[in-house]
Enzyme design. Structure first.
Site, PDB file in Angstrom:
ATOM      1  N   HIS A 102       0.853  -1.196   0.000  1.00 45.12           N
ATOM      2  CA  HIS A 102       0.000   0.000   0.000  1.00 45.12           C
ATOM      3  C   HIS A 102       0.884   1.241   0.000  1.00 45.12           C
ATOM      4  O   HIS A 102       1.796   1.353   0.824  1.00 45.12           O
ATOM      5  CB  HIS A 102      -0.912   0.018   1.233  1.00 45.12           C
ATOM      6  CG  HIS A 102      -1.667   1.321   1.387  1.00 45.12           C
ATOM      7  ND1 HIS A 102      -1.508   2.154   2.476  1.00 45.12           N
ATOM      8  CD2 HIS A 102      -2.563   1.939   0.571  1.00 45.12           C
ATOM      9  CE1 HIS A 102      -2.291   3.212   2.333  1.00 45.12           C
ATOM     10  NE2 HIS A 102      -2.935   3.107   1.187  1.00 45.12           N
ATOM     11  N   SER A 103       0.648   2.160  -0.937  1.00 46.20           N
ATOM     12  CA  SER A 103       1.311   3.457  -0.953  1.00 46.20           C
ATOM     13  C   SER A 103       2.835   3.275  -0.965  1.00 46.20           C
ATOM     14  O   SER A 103       3.383   2.656  -1.880  1.00 46.20           O
ATOM     15  CB  SER A 103       0.823   4.274   0.252  1.00 46.20           C
ATOM     16  OG  SER A 103       1.100   5.635   0.093  1.00 46.20           O
ATOM     17  N   MET A 104       3.555   3.768   0.044  1.00 43.04           N
ATOM     18  CA  MET A 104       5.009   3.604   0.079  1.00 43.04           C
ATOM     19  C   MET A 104       5.413   2.139   0.012  1.00 43.04           C
ATOM     20  O   MET A 104       6.428   1.789  -0.602  1.00 43.04           O
ATOM     21  CB  MET A 104       5.579   4.244   1.348  1.00 43.04           C
ATOM     22  CG  MET A 104       7.095   4.162   1.455  1.00 43.04           C
ATOM     23  SD  MET A 104       7.733   4.928   2.967  1.00 43.04           S
ATOM     24  CE  MET A 104       7.468   3.580   4.149  1.00 43.04           C
TER      25      MET A 104
END
Length: 312
Positions: A102-104
């Site tokens: 998720h994301s980073m």
């Protein structure tokens, strides 16, 4: 029946990388990497909705959750996190595995899969593109900013970490992360707070807030993307990452990265919700992730086993 959940600890030279494990020891390994300033609790609501044939290994990245902070003087960067994934994979004897990021965590997964393509069979990016390019003309400025932030942090007098009541910690988290529901904040704070005399402090390392000084251009991102051998699923959210880019050029680069995934016949879908929809409303995300795991990972594994049996 609820899946068994256990705590995970991998020893590293500066301490430990902690996490949680769902599922059987014999399940197909799926490494789960959370986003910036979150922790592995971000997967608490999604994993129970995913195929039970998998073993989900969700880690607290260094400096987050219950994992050790990096040593003094050390920067938090994507290559350093990628090296941590390699350490975890080695410690857990993972030869080939899937990654959900998720994301980073997706950007770490993308870079890891470019460097170690033979180790990753499938990739799932949740509201991210697998790489976070920076405009080449901005890289020097961003690197300098990150170095200056670290220098200021190291030279100022020692500050005591601010102590919060639990309620104030929730308020601060909601203000900093408007895409999170209150229930989601409570989940993240299970590993995001440490109890001290007089209340709680946030467990994450303050240095994770500094600018990441290891940057790559869109050209470098696309070259790395071309090295990924895994099947890829990108699950974007309507009110998600595109709306919260901190650097204007990143929005422009995202469409280039997505088009290259589509050109390679990877899957890109969009769901209703915000940046943390996988945690706030996992029912919106789980069907896409489950189908992808079934078709790209579990059925492929079944086919290989069938072929091996036929050859006996």
């Amino acid at each position: 029946m609820a899946q068994a959940v256990s705590e995970l600890s991998v020893q590293v030279s500066w301490g430990e990388i902690r996490g949680k494990v769902w599922g059987s020891d014999h399940g197909h390994p799926v490494l789960c990497l959370h986003g910036w300033a979150d922790n592995c609790g971000t997967f608490n609501t999604l994993i129970p909705l995913l195929p039970k044939e998998c073993r989900y290994l969700a880690v607290d990245l260094a400096g987050h959750g219950l994992s050790s902070h990096r040593p003094p003087g050390v920067f938090y960067s994507f290559p350093a996190y990628v090296a941590d994934v390699r350490r975890v994979a080695d410690a857990l004897q993972l030869k080939k595995f899937t990654i959900i990021g998720h994301s980073m965590g997706a950007d770490i997964a993308g870079m890891f899969s470019a460097l170690y393509p033979e180790m990753v069979d499938a990739l799932i990016f949740l509201d991210a593109y697998g790489f976070l390019p920076t405009d080449s003309r901005e890289i020097s400025k961003v690197m300098r900013q990150g170095i200056d932030e670290m220098h200021q942090f190291e030279t100022k007098t020692e500050e005591k970490r601010r102590v919060y009541t639990y309620e104030k910690a929730v308020e601060r988290s909601l203000a900093a992360n408007p895409t999170l529901s209150k229930e989601s904040v409570n989940i993240l704070l299970e590993r995001g707070l440490v109890q001290v005399e007089g209340g709680f402090v946030f467990s994450r390392d303050l240095r994770v807030n500094f600018k990441n000084i290891m940057r790559i251009s869109v050209e470098q991102s696309l070259e790395m993307q071309s090295r990924i051998q895994a099947s890829v699923l990108v699950v974007l959210s309507e009110g998600g990452f595109d709306r919260i880019f901190s650097e204007p050029a990143q929005k422009k680069f995202s469409s280039t990265l997505l088009q290259c995934f589509r050109d390679r016949n990877h899957t890109v879908v969009t769901v209703a919700g915000g940046h943390h929809v996988h945690l706030n409303n996992p029912e919106a995300v789980a069907p896409f992730v489950s189908e992808f795991l079934q078709t790209k990972v579990l059925s492929q594994s079944d086919n290989r086993e069938h072929k091996n049996t036929s050859n006996l």
